[in-house]
Every structure is written in structure tokens, then in C-alpha cells.
Design a protein around this motif. Structure first.
Motif, PDB file in Angstrom:
ATOM      1  N   MET A   1      -8.693   9.622  -4.502  1.00 31.21           N
ATOM      2  CA  MET A   1      -8.297   9.508  -3.112  1.00 31.21           C
ATOM      3  C   MET A   1      -7.764  10.877  -2.675  1.00 31.21           C
ATOM      4  N   ASP A   2      -8.294  11.413  -1.563  1.00 35.56           N
ATOM      5  CA  ASP A   2      -7.819  12.708  -1.098  1.00 35.56           C
ATOM      6  C   ASP A   2      -6.553  12.545  -0.250  1.00 35.56           C
ATOM      7  N   SER A   3      -6.001  13.657   0.178  1.00 28.53           N
ATOM      8  CA  SER A   3      -4.729  13.652   0.904  1.00 28.53           C
ATOM      9  C   SER A   3      -4.793  12.835   2.189  1.00 28.53           C
ATOM     10  N   ARG A   4      -5.883  12.957   2.911  1.00 23.96           N
ATOM     11  CA  ARG A   4      -6.019  12.197   4.160  1.00 23.96           C
ATOM     12  C   ARG A   4      -6.090  10.697   3.886  1.00 23.96           C
ATOM     13  N   GLU A   5      -6.850  10.316   2.869  1.00 24.71           N
ATOM     14  CA  GLU A   5      -6.947   8.898   2.515  1.00 24.71           C
ATOM     15  C   GLU A   5      -5.588   8.353   2.085  1.00 24.71           C
ATOM     16  N   LEU A   6      -4.832   9.156   1.336  1.00 25.53           N
ATOM     17  CA  LEU A   6      -3.490   8.733   0.933  1.00 25.53           C
ATOM     18  C   LEU A   6      -2.584   8.575   2.142  1.00 25.53           C
ATOM     19  N   THR A   7      -2.670   9.520   3.066  1.00 20.98           N
ATOM     20  CA  THR A   7      -1.857   9.433   4.277  1.00 20.98           C
ATOM     21  C   THR A   7      -2.178   8.157   5.040  1.00 20.98           C
ATOM     22  N   MET A   8      -3.442   7.859   5.201  1.00 22.77           N
ATOM     23  CA  MET A   8      -3.843   6.655   5.925  1.00 22.77           C
ATOM     24  C   MET A   8      -3.401   5.388   5.183  1.00 22.77           C
ATOM     25  N   GLN A  38      11.502 -12.702  -1.624  1.00 25.95           N
ATOM     26  CA  GLN A  38      12.204 -11.442  -1.843  1.00 25.95           C
ATOM     27  C   GLN A  38      11.388 -10.504  -2.731  1.00 25.95           C
ATOM     28  N   ILE A  39      10.786 -11.053  -3.753  1.00 19.97           N
ATOM     29  CA  ILE A  39       9.959 -10.255  -4.660  1.00 19.97           C
ATOM     30  C   ILE A  39       8.722  -9.734  -3.932  1.00 19.97           C
ATOM     31  N   ALA A  40       8.123 -10.560  -3.084  1.00 20.07           N
ATOM     32  CA  ALA A  40       6.939 -10.127  -2.332  1.00 20.07           C
ATOM     33  C   ALA A  40       7.277  -8.941  -1.435  1.00 20.07           C
ATOM     34  N   PHE A  41       8.428  -8.988  -0.781  1.00 13.27           N
ATOM     35  CA  PHE A  41       8.835  -7.869   0.079  1.00 13.27           C
ATOM     36  C   PHE A  41       9.134  -6.637  -0.766  1.00 13.27           C
ATOM     37  N   ALA A  42       9.763  -6.845  -1.897  1.00 13.97           N
ATOM     38  CA  ALA A  42      10.041  -5.724  -2.802  1.00 13.97           C
ATOM     39  C   ALA A  42       8.751  -5.059  -3.268  1.00 13.97           C
ATOM     40  N   HIS A  43       7.725  -5.856  -3.530  1.00 15.52           N
ATOM     41  CA  HIS A  43       6.425  -5.304  -3.936  1.00 15.52           C
ATOM     42  C   HIS A  43       5.813  -4.462  -2.824  1.00 15.52           C
ATOM     43  N   ARG A  44       5.991  -4.889  -1.580  1.00 16.11           N
ATOM     44  CA  ARG A  44       5.490  -4.082  -0.454  1.00 16.11           C
ATOM     45  C   ARG A  44       6.172  -2.711  -0.457  1.00 16.11           C
ATOM     46  N   LEU A  45       7.475  -2.705  -0.669  1.00 16.48           N
ATOM     47  CA  LEU A  45       8.216  -1.441  -0.693  1.00 16.48           C
ATOM     48  C   LEU A  45       7.772  -0.554  -1.851  1.00 16.48           C
ATOM     49  N   VAL A  46       7.575  -1.174  -3.001  1.00 17.28           N
ATOM     50  CA  VAL A  46       7.132  -0.416  -4.180  1.00 17.28           C
ATOM     51  C   VAL A  46       5.741   0.168  -3.944  1.00 17.28           C
ATOM     52  N   ASP A  47       4.863  -0.598  -3.318  1.00 19.49           N
ATOM     53  CA  ASP A  47       3.514  -0.103  -3.027  1.00 19.49           C
ATOM     54  C   ASP A  47       3.567   1.156  -2.160  1.00 19.49           C
ATOM     55  N   VAL A  48       4.416   1.137  -1.130  1.00 25.46           N
ATOM     56  CA  VAL A  48       4.558   2.320  -0.267  1.00 25.46           C
ATOM     57  C   VAL A  48       5.126   3.476  -1.076  1.00 25.46           C
ATOM     58  N   ALA A  49       6.146   3.216  -1.856  1.00 21.73           N
ATOM     59  CA  ALA A  49       6.772   4.272  -2.652  1.00 21.73           C
ATOM     60  C   ALA A  49       5.779   4.901  -3.625  1.00 21.73           C
ATOM     61  N   LEU A  51       2.500   5.092  -3.317  1.00 19.62           N
ATOM     62  CA  LEU A  51       1.546   5.926  -2.582  1.00 19.62           C
ATOM     63  C   LEU A  51       2.178   7.250  -2.166  1.00 19.62           C
ATOM     64  N   ILE A  52       3.431   7.206  -1.741  1.00 22.60           N
ATOM     65  CA  ILE A  52       4.126   8.446  -1.366  1.00 22.60           C
ATOM     66  C   ILE A  52       4.269   9.347  -2.581  1.00 22.60           C
ATOM     67  N   ARG A  53       4.649   8.770  -3.719  1.00 20.98           N
ATOM     68  CA  ARG A  53       4.771   9.562  -4.938  1.00 20.98           C
ATOM     69  C   ARG A  53       3.420  10.161  -5.317  1.00 20.98           C
ATOM     70  N   GLN A  54       2.375   9.365  -5.222  1.00 22.66           N
ATOM     71  CA  GLN A  54       1.040   9.853  -5.554  1.00 22.66           C
ATOM     72  C   GLN A  54       0.639  11.006  -4.637  1.00 22.66           C
ATOM     73  N   ARG A  55       0.968  10.896  -3.367  1.00 22.84           N
ATOM     74  CA  ARG A  55       0.610  11.947  -2.411  1.00 22.84           C
ATOM     75  C   ARG A  55       1.332  13.251  -2.725  1.00 22.84           C
TER      76      ARG A  55
END
Length: 82
Positions: A1-8, A38-49, A51-55
Motif C-alpha cells: 500500500m503506498d502513502s496515498r492509499e494509506l492516507t485514504m 466496548q471491545i468493538a470500539f476499541a478495535h476500531r481505534l486500534v485499526d486507525v492507530a 494504519l497511522i503507525r504503518q504510514r
């Protein structure tokens, strides 16, 4: 995944988190969120985190070439060169 794809992907995940934040806050305040919610919402936050770390750790693409200053086509030499 390139930088633009990660941003999107980050933007899409942030939208998803944003869409569910109000519901999550209301559930916290009323103290009626299940553990699964609560766990489902936490997973959403982890997913964003993640992707940001990967970027931030994706190595930049290096393109070999020469930088040309278009304002002055003449090349100048420093004293003692050339």
C-alpha cells in the motif's frame, strides 16, 4: 500500500470511528455498553492507530535524478573547484 492509499485508509477508518463515537459516548455515560460493544470500539481505534503507525514507518520512495534550479540555468563554481 503506498502513502496515498494509506492516507485514504486512515481517513476511512477515522470516519468509521467518528460515526460510532456518539453512540459509544452515550453508552459510556449511561453505563449500558456491553463488553463486546466496548471491545468493538476499541478495535476500531486500534485499526486507525495501526494504519497511522504503518504510514509513519513506510520507507519513502527514492527516485534517482538531478535537481535543477529553474531560476538560473547557469552553473556556478565555488572558488577552488573545477
Amino acid at each position: 500500500m503506498d502513502s496515498r492509499e494509506l492516507t485514504m485508509a486512515i481517513l476511512a477508518k477515522l470516519k468509521d470511528v467518528n460515526d460510532h463515537t456518539g453512540e459509544f459516548i452515550a453508552g459510556l455515560l449511561s453505563d449500558d455498553l456491553s463488553a463486546a460493544e466496548q471491545i468493538a470500539f476499541a478495535h476500531r481505534l486500534v485499526d486507525v492507530a495501526e494504519l497511522i503507525r504503518q504510514r509513519t514507518t513506510t520507507p519513502p520512495i527514492v527516485v534517482e535524478g538531478v535537481v535543477v534550479d529553474g531560476s538560473d540555468a547557469r552553473q556556478t563554481q565555488r572558488p577552488g573547484e573545477g
